[in-house]
Design a protein around this motif. Structure first.
Motif, mmCIF file in Angstrom:
data_model
loop_
_atom_site.group_PDB
_atom_site.id
_atom_site.type_symbol
_atom_site.label_atom_id
_atom_site.label_comp_id
_atom_site.label_asym_id
_atom_site.label_seq_id
_atom_site.Cartn_x
_atom_site.Cartn_y
_atom_site.Cartn_z
ATOM 1 N N THR A 51 4.581 4.267 4.221
ATOM 2 C CA THR A 51 4.838 3.855 3.221
ATOM 3 C C THR A 51 3.632 4.089 2.545
ATOM 4 O O THR A 51 3.576 2.888 2.436
ATOM 5 N N MET A 52 3.578 4.863 0.737
ATOM 6 C CA MET A 52 3.026 4.794 0.194
ATOM 7 C C MET A 52 3.325 4.549 -1.044
ATOM 8 O O MET A 52 4.061 4.637 -1.694
ATOM 9 N N GLN A 53 2.377 3.522 -1.927
ATOM 10 C CA GLN A 53 2.899 3.835 -3.214
ATOM 11 C C GLN A 53 1.706 4.488 -4.375
ATOM 12 O O GLN A 53 1.079 4.384 -3.677
ATOM 13 N N GLN A 54 2.622 5.503 -5.140
ATOM 14 C CA GLN A 54 2.171 6.200 -6.051
ATOM 15 C C GLN A 54 2.174 6.325 -7.204
ATOM 16 O O GLN A 54 3.318 6.059 -7.494
ATOM 17 N N LEU A 55 1.964 6.803 -8.279
ATOM 18 C CA LEU A 55 2.512 6.892 -9.360
ATOM 19 C C LEU A 55 3.389 8.496 -9.812
ATOM 20 O O LEU A 55 2.984 9.151 -9.193
ATOM 21 N N ILE B 72 -3.253 12.849 6.008
ATOM 22 C CA ILE B 72 -3.409 14.233 6.270
ATOM 23 C C ILE B 72 -2.200 14.374 4.868
ATOM 24 O O ILE B 72 -2.410 15.816 5.217
ATOM 25 N N THR B 73 -1.722 13.724 4.224
ATOM 26 C CA THR B 73 -0.875 14.683 3.763
ATOM 27 C C THR B 73 -0.214 14.811 1.581
ATOM 28 O O THR B 73 -1.176 13.379 1.321
ATOM 29 N N ASP C 283 7.435 4.448 -3.981
ATOM 30 C CA ASP C 283 7.521 4.616 -2.657
ATOM 31 C C ASP C 283 7.051 5.705 -2.335
ATOM 32 O O ASP C 283 7.886 7.007 -2.943
ATOM 33 N N THR C 284 6.397 6.756 -1.155
ATOM 34 C CA THR C 284 6.715 7.974 -0.190
ATOM 35 C C THR C 284 5.738 7.783 0.247
ATOM 36 O O THR C 284 5.049 7.106 0.692
#
Length: 626
Positions: free
Chosen positions: A131-135, A245-246, A196-197
């Motif tokens: 999981t990453m945090q993105q705007l 990679i995505t 989160d994404t």
């Protein structure tokens, strides 16, 4: 470049790629020398030596930058790609780049190859999800790529208000979009929120041992350049990290995984796979090139900012599949070519761009020569108009052009003054000490040329070839052929036949660097270039360079000699410097202002012209007289 070529067992098979130029802009001269032109010189050299060679390139079309450019231009990403792919193709055609295939990454073949490699990595457990945090922009209902976010730079003392999500242009610091102060969506200007994404990652740390084994072996065998080794080692020293990679984009290769159907592959992952998919577009038997390390040598050309993608990322991806891929043997890396007082810049439109070059009236062979003498192999180099003028006038015109023109013009003179365009006999050339001396020198230069070119030292190869022209001029002066013609005809025949052989040899040696120049020389020699541009016999032997008097047969009739280069004067240089000053936007503004000024002048001249032609009206008193 002729019919489809496949590797031939037992022969030398060379696969060449140059970094895929990004499609959302016109390439400038720094981009051209950095990859496509350098790779073209090496490809042409390999063909000259009789190697079975394929040169692959194309436009890199997926990713954020294309989506962003499409939004700015209010069109689809595909329309942007179609437009700029055509522009790139035109630029490279003008520069005589001899691709075997110039393709693009937005093809079904790219999707097939990319997804197949991904599935192998998945099967072999080299991928993980995190999981990453993105705007996220609620107005645009999308996660925002780095370049779609602008805000205030968080770096102390900078506070630049238009910093991009990936980098601050003011202080140069690399950023994450979540670090920006007061971030705004570049499209709708609203404030995005952190969300989160989930994304997929390639586990580079787990592939480290295999990767290091490959790097240690191939960097020695392939004589990697020092700048490539340094950039690779810097990555390894920092410790390999898992790489995402995505991406949350729509324009790209779709991820074939149920949990990631709404995502595409990150451009760093799919772009190098473009080399493979473009080869697949070239031939259905692409695996004979790409899964055949026993028979194929892979040479890759790029600028220094692309090194880790080719020495770390791409090899790790291929190694992770467990298949028998043809991995890069030799990497050729250039530093930056700077422009006059600053840097070439695509984003700011500074410098000379590929489509500008043909509007300067400077022939393509001169552009190629200048860029290659200035190739930034070890450190950054500088493009200046004064330097281009000096190299054209002193090296091409006064050295090379002068030698060839002197030789062929003398042979073409009528009988009694020359040889009536017929190559003289020139028997017993080996017995002439001056001729024997130059033959030995030229033989050594050709050996050194081959050695330099095999190691992809292109600038050195060009310098060695030009040395033969200097030796040729010295040979003519020392022989005093114009006196020999009157006093010792047999010896003069030896000198002129040897000199014609050197002209032929120069046309061959310089063909990789200036192909259009070589075609002109062969036309003047009245020989077909397609059968004569070669540097070796059937056995690959370059020995004939030591017997230049044997290269062009006696009795052969040459064509019409003509000057090969034209002087560039100071006024022309000043005009070019002014024309290409500032950014492309500045130039457009200047051109538009000049056009308005010209239109006004034309208008004025038409008015005065029409006034001058209008019939004289009678005075009022004349009217009343009637």
């Amino acid at each position: 470049m002729g019919g489809l070529k496949l590797p031939i067992p037992g022969q030398r098979n060379v696969l060449i790629t140059s970094a895929l130029p990004y499609v959302n802009n016109v390439p400038h001269l720094g981009n051209i020398i950095g990859c496509v032109l350098s790779a073209d010189v090496f490809a042409r050299y390999c063909r000259l030596r009789g190697y079975n060679t394929v040169y692959i390139c194309g436009t890199d079309e997926y990713g954020t930058a294309t989506e962003t450019k499409a939004m700015e231009d209010k069109c689809s990403p595909k329309e942007i790609c179609d437009k700029y792919h055509a522009i790139h193709r035109q630029v490279y055609d003008w520069f005589n780049i001899s691709f075997d295939e110039f393709g693009r990454t937005s093809t079904p073949e790219q999707t097939e190859v990319c997804q197949a490699i991904f599935n192998r990595l998945l099967e072999n457990n080299w991928l993980s999800d995190n999981t990453m945090q993105q705007l996220y922009c609620d107005t645009c209902t999308r996660f925002l790529a780095d370049r779609l976010v602008e805000g205030t730079c968080p770096t102390q003392g900078c506070d630049y208000t238009s910093a991009r999500g990936d980098q601050c242009e003011n202080c140069g610091k690399l950023l994450n979009p979540t670090e920006l102060k007061d971030p705004k969506c570049k499209v709708c200007k609203s404030t995005p929120r952190i969300r989160d994404t989930n994304h997929l990652f390639l586990e580079l740390p787990l592939l480290k041992d295999r990767l290091e084994e490959y790097i240690n072996k191939m960097s020695v065998e392939g004589s990697w350049s020092q700048n490539a080794i340094q950039a690779t080692n810097a990555w390894l020293r920092e410790g390999l990290k898992q790489r995402c990679i995505t991406r949350d984009l729509k324009w790209g290769v779709p991820v074939p995984h149920d949990n990631f159907r709404d995502k595409v592959f990150y451009v760093w992952f799919d772009a190098p796979i473009g080399y493979v998919s473009i080869t697949k577009c070239y031939t259905p038997d692409w695996e004979k090139w790409w899964k055949n390390p026993e028979d194929v040598e892979l040479y890759q050309f790029m600028g220094k900012d692309n090194v880790p993608f080719h020495t770390v990322m791409f090899p790790s991806t291929l190694l992770g599949t467990g298949e028998n891929w043809t991995l890069m043997k030799t990497i050729s890396v250039t530093e930056y070519l700077n422009y006059e007082a600053g840097k070439f810049s695509k984003s700011k439109g500074i410098g000379v761009f590929g489509n500008d070059a043909k509007d300067t009236n400077i022939p393509v062979e001169v552009w190629r020569y200048y860029l290659l003498t200035n190739r930034p192999e070890v450190s950054d180099t500088l493009f200046t108009w004064a330097d281009l003028q000096a190299k054209l006038n002193s090296e091409l015109l006064n050295n090379l052009g002068n030698f060839i023109n002197r030789v062929l013009s003398f042979v073409a003179k009528p009988s009694g003054q020359g040889y009536d365009s017929i190559i003289p006999d020139g028997q017993d050339a080996i017995s002439d000490p001056l001729t024997e001396k130059i033959a030995e020198k030229v033989g050594k230069y050709v050996e050194q040329y081959v050695e330099a070119m095999e190691k992809v030292k292109l600038k050195q190869g060009l310098k060695l070839a030009m040395s033969i022209s200097s030796e040729g001029n010295a040979y003519l002066q020392e022989s005093r052929f114009w006196k020999l013609y009157k006093e010792d005809q047999p010896r003069c025949s030896i000198v002129m036949r040897t000199a014609v052989g050197l002209v032929h040899l120069l046309a061959c040696l310089l063909e990789p660097f200036m192909p259009s120049f070589s075609v002109k020389v062969f036309k003047q020699l009245n020989l077909p270039p397609e059968t004569h541009i070669s540097l070796c016999d059937d056995k690959g032997d370059t020995d004939r360079a030591r017997r230049p008097w044997e290269i062009v047969p006696r009795g052969h009739k040459i064509g019409k000699p003509e000057p090969l280069f034209k002087e560039l004067n100071n006024d022309e240089v000043d005009s070019l410097r002014k024309k290409f000053a500032g950014s492309q936007a500045d130039r457009k503004e200047r051109e538009e202002a000049e056009a308005v000024k010209l239109a006004e002048q034309l208008k004025k001249s038409k008015v005065s012209e029409s006034e001058g032609m209008r019939p004289l009206q009678p005075e009022a008193s004349d009217h009343t007289a009637y």
